[in-house]
Design a protein around this motif. Structure first.
Motif, PDB file in Angstrom:
ATOM      1  N   ALA A  78      11.933 -64.476 -66.071  1.00  0.00           N
ATOM      2  CA  ALA A  78      11.466 -64.561 -67.459  1.00  0.00           C
ATOM      3  C   ALA A  78      11.961 -65.850 -68.108  1.00  0.00           C
ATOM      4  O   ALA A  78      11.229 -66.504 -68.860  1.00  0.00           O
ATOM      5  CB  ALA A  78      11.948 -63.346 -68.246  1.00  0.00           C
ATOM      6  N   ARG A  79      13.199 -66.233 -67.783  1.00  0.00           N
ATOM      7  CA  ARG A  79      13.726 -67.491 -68.315  1.00  0.00           C
ATOM      8  C   ARG A  79      13.027 -68.692 -67.677  1.00  0.00           C
ATOM      9  O   ARG A  79      12.769 -69.698 -68.340  1.00  0.00           O
ATOM     10  CB  ARG A  79      15.228 -67.562 -68.061  1.00  0.00           C
ATOM     11  N   LEU A  80      12.751 -68.590 -66.375  1.00  0.00           N
ATOM     12  CA  LEU A  80      12.088 -69.689 -65.669  1.00  0.00           C
ATOM     13  C   LEU A  80      10.717 -69.979 -66.271  1.00  0.00           C
ATOM     14  O   LEU A  80      10.320 -71.146 -66.404  1.00  0.00           O
ATOM     15  CB  LEU A  80      11.949 -69.326 -64.183  1.00  0.00           C
ATOM     16  N   HIS A  81       9.998 -68.925 -66.669  1.00  0.00           N
ATOM     17  CA  HIS A  81       8.649 -69.078 -67.218  1.00  0.00           C
ATOM     18  C   HIS A  81       8.650 -68.944 -68.747  1.00  0.00           C
ATOM     19  O   HIS A  81       7.690 -68.450 -69.333  1.00  0.00           O
ATOM     20  CB  HIS A  81       7.714 -68.027 -66.607  1.00  0.00           C
ATOM     21  N   HIS A  82       9.717 -69.410 -69.357  1.00  0.00           N
ATOM     22  CA  HIS A  82       9.866 -69.287 -70.812  1.00  0.00           C
ATOM     23  C   HIS A  82       8.732 -69.988 -71.561  1.00  0.00           C
ATOM     24  O   HIS A  82       8.323 -71.089 -71.209  1.00  0.00           O
ATOM     25  CB  HIS A  82      11.206 -69.896 -71.245  1.00  0.00           C
ATOM     26  N   ARG A  83       8.246 -69.301 -72.580  1.00  0.00           N
ATOM     27  CA  ARG A  83       7.232 -69.856 -73.483  1.00  0.00           C
ATOM     28  C   ARG A  83       7.577 -69.447 -74.901  1.00  0.00           C
ATOM     29  O   ARG A  83       8.131 -68.365 -75.133  1.00  0.00           O
ATOM     30  CB  ARG A  83       5.836 -69.323 -73.123  1.00  0.00           C
ATOM     31  N   LYS A  84       7.240 -70.302 -75.858  1.00  0.00           N
ATOM     32  CA  LYS A  84       7.575 -70.023 -77.257  1.00  0.00           C
ATOM     33  C   LYS A  84       6.811 -68.827 -77.810  1.00  0.00           C
ATOM     34  O   LYS A  84       7.261 -68.189 -78.771  1.00  0.00           O
ATOM     35  CB  LYS A  84       7.297 -71.253 -78.113  1.00  0.00           C
ATOM     36  N   ASP A  85       5.661 -68.526 -77.214  1.00  0.00           N
ATOM     37  CA  ASP A  85       4.849 -67.415 -77.729  1.00  0.00           C
ATOM     38  C   ASP A  85       5.152 -66.091 -77.035  1.00  0.00           C
ATOM     39  O   ASP A  85       4.474 -65.093 -77.275  1.00  0.00           O
ATOM     40  CB  ASP A  85       3.361 -67.733 -77.601  1.00  0.00           C
ATOM     41  N   LEU A  86       6.188 -66.064 -76.162  1.00  0.00           N
ATOM     42  CA  LEU A  86       6.556 -64.843 -75.449  1.00  0.00           C
ATOM     43  C   LEU A  86       8.011 -64.478 -75.724  1.00  0.00           C
ATOM     44  O   LEU A  86       8.827 -65.328 -76.091  1.00  0.00           O
ATOM     45  CB  LEU A  86       6.338 -65.010 -73.942  1.00  0.00           C
ATOM     46  N   ALA A  87       8.320 -63.205 -75.529  1.00  0.00           N
ATOM     47  CA  ALA A  87       9.696 -62.709 -75.682  1.00  0.00           C
ATOM     48  C   ALA A  87       9.926 -61.650 -74.615  1.00  0.00           C
ATOM     49  O   ALA A  87       8.966 -61.143 -74.005  1.00  0.00           O
ATOM     50  CB  ALA A  87       9.916 -62.121 -77.072  1.00  0.00           C
ATOM     51  N   TYR A  88      11.187 -61.296 -74.399  1.00  0.00           N
ATOM     52  CA  TYR A  88      11.472 -60.240 -73.413  1.00  0.00           C
ATOM     53  C   TYR A  88      12.622 -59.362 -73.899  1.00  0.00           C
ATOM     54  O   TYR A  88      13.459 -59.790 -74.692  1.00  0.00           O
ATOM     55  CB  TYR A  88      11.774 -60.818 -72.030  1.00  0.00           C
ATOM     56  N   ARG A  89      12.627 -58.126 -73.373  1.00  0.00           N
ATOM     57  CA  ARG A  89      13.671 -57.161 -73.691  1.00  0.00           C
ATOM     58  C   ARG A  89      14.079 -56.424 -72.409  1.00  0.00           C
ATOM     59  O   ARG A  89      13.242 -56.185 -71.537  1.00  0.00           O
ATOM     60  CB  ARG A  89      13.181 -56.129 -74.725  1.00  0.00           C
ATOM     61  N   PRO A  90      15.357 -56.037 -72.279  1.00  0.00           N
ATOM     62  CA  PRO A  90      15.804 -55.293 -71.090  1.00  0.00           C
ATOM     63  C   PRO A  90      15.107 -53.945 -70.967  1.00  0.00           C
ATOM     64  O   PRO A  90      14.831 -53.279 -71.976  1.00  0.00           O
ATOM     65  CB  PRO A  90      17.307 -55.117 -71.345  1.00  0.00           C
ATOM     66  N   VAL A  91      14.839 -53.556 -69.719  1.00  0.00           N
ATOM     67  CA  VAL A  91      14.263 -52.240 -69.419  1.00  0.00           C
ATOM     68  C   VAL A  91      15.348 -51.429 -68.716  1.00  0.00           C
ATOM     69  O   VAL A  91      15.772 -51.774 -67.609  1.00  0.00           O
ATOM     70  CB  VAL A  91      13.021 -52.363 -68.521  1.00  0.00           C
ATOM     71  N   THR A  92      15.789 -50.356 -69.335  1.00  0.00           N
ATOM     72  CA  THR A  92      16.997 -49.659 -68.887  1.00  0.00           C
ATOM     73  C   THR A  92      16.849 -48.906 -67.576  1.00  0.00           C
ATOM     74  O   THR A  92      17.827 -48.738 -66.839  1.00  0.00           O
ATOM     75  CB  THR A  92      17.459 -48.681 -69.974  1.00  0.00           C
ATOM     76  N   ASP A  93      15.648 -48.435 -67.252  1.00  0.00           N
ATOM     77  CA  ASP A  93      15.497 -47.580 -66.070  1.00  0.00           C
ATOM     78  C   ASP A  93      14.540 -48.163 -65.032  1.00  0.00           C
ATOM     79  O   ASP A  93      13.997 -47.432 -64.202  1.00  0.00           O
ATOM     80  CB  ASP A  93      15.027 -46.180 -66.484  1.00  0.00           C
ATOM     81  N   ALA A  94      14.346 -49.466 -65.044  1.00  0.00           N
ATOM     82  CA  ALA A  94      13.464 -50.112 -64.067  1.00  0.00           C
ATOM     83  C   ALA A  94      14.254 -50.485 -62.819  1.00  0.00           C
ATOM     84  O   ALA A  94      15.478 -50.617 -62.858  1.00  0.00           O
ATOM     85  CB  ALA A  94      12.836 -51.356 -64.687  1.00  0.00           C
ATOM     86  N   PRO A  95      13.579 -50.667 -61.683  1.00  0.00           N
ATOM     87  CA  PRO A  95      14.270 -51.164 -60.489  1.00  0.00           C
ATOM     88  C   PRO A  95      14.897 -52.530 -60.768  1.00  0.00           C
ATOM     89  O   PRO A  95      14.452 -53.260 -61.668  1.00  0.00           O
ATOM     90  CB  PRO A  95      13.144 -51.267 -59.448  1.00  0.00           C
ATOM     91  N   GLU A  96      15.917 -52.872 -60.002  1.00  0.00           N
ATOM     92  CA  GLU A  96      16.618 -54.138 -60.191  1.00  0.00           C
ATOM     93  C   GLU A  96      16.468 -55.016 -58.951  1.00  0.00           C
ATOM     94  O   GLU A  96      16.320 -54.517 -57.835  1.00  0.00           O
ATOM     95  CB  GLU A  96      18.109 -53.899 -60.467  1.00  0.00           C
TER      96      GLU A  96
END
Length: 266
Positions: free
Chosen positions: A151-169
């Motif tokens: 998500a950081r590698l493909h950072h864009r000003k028009d996008l955001a991200y949030r942690p997903v607590t129960d997703a695979p890692e």
């Protein structure tokens, strides 16, 4: 170690999202005469590059086929959901997969999370790459669940991200061909594991013979008079002075003085 021959260079592969700069810097400090060459590879092709000799070692994503490859797990990444900046998800600090039930969740062909069951609504087709999926998120077509580093590698000003607590890692590991564990590979393993410049694998402790025996022996305590008592010098009293000569026959004489004969009873 199975190899001791010198190599003109060390080739290090790495998958998207991994930043090897710290380890490369340490390598250049410790082995300035052995150039390190970085080889960028996709997560899918990383293992073939190692097997075919395209790199001596590489940062990959688990799982690793241990039949012919060795691997040292390094760290586990946080999984996040990438959304448009005006998405409702941005109002909270973290979400669960249930919170994505009404969203179209994109599933690129190079996905690294290994879902058993993808959350949300499926897309009509799977994007070819994570980069393609990011473009679709920016276009408002769906959301994307992925490792935080991507998500950081493909950072864009028009996008955001949030942690997903129960997703695979996703777990990152250092891997290399088991039959090609050369001295240079061992050197890089030591750097990744945080060994100091003076430490080596299997280094023996300092030999006891190198330490003088006198330095090991417990130092003797100085004589403080706690041993055998010395006899007092002749003519000196051992007790407190009573003001009379110790040889006088008075009542103030020493206890050890000669006593007179007892008088007979009448």
């Amino acid at each position: 170690m199975t190899g001791t021959e010198a190599s003109p260079s060390f080739r290090l592969a790495y998958v998207p999202g991994v930043t090897p700069a710290k380890w490369v810097r340490i390598w250049n400090e410790r082995l300035p005469d052995v150039p390190l060459t970085l080889v960028a590879v996709s997560a899918a092709e990383a293992f073939d590059v190692l097997r075919d000799g395209g790199a001596d070692a590489g940062f990959v994503r688990l799982p690793v086929d241990r039949t012919d490859l060795s691997a040292i797990p390094l760290y586990t990444e946080t999984t996040v959901v990438l959304v448009p900046k005006d998405h409702v998800v941005t109002a909270v600090d973290e979400v669960s997969t249930d919170d994505l039930a009404d969203d179209i969740v994109l599933h690129p062909l190079d996905d690294t999370l290994g879902w058993e069951r993808l959350p949300g609504q499926p897309a009509i087709e799977r994007p070819a790459t994570t980069e393609d999926a990011v473009e679709l998120v920016a276009a408002g077509i769906g959301v994307l669940v992925l490792p935080q580093s991507l998500a950081r590698l493909h950072h864009r000003k028009d996008l955001a991200y949030r942690p997903v607590t129960d997703a695979p890692e996703s777990r990152v590991a250092l891997s290399w061909p088991e039959e090609k564990t050369t001295d240079l590979v061992e050197n890089f393993i030591g750097i990744v594991r945080g060994r100091t410049v003076n430490s080596t694998r299997g280094r023996t402790p300092t030999s006891p013979a190198s330490t003088p025996a006198d330095a090991k022996a417990k130092p003797k305590r100085p004589d403080t008079g706690g041993g055998a008592r010395r006899k007092p010098a002749a003519g000196k009293a051992t007790g407190k002075s009573s003001g009379k000569s110790p040889r006088s026959g008075g009542s103030g004489g020493t206890r050890g003085g000669k006593r007179g004969k007892p008088r007979g009873r009448s």
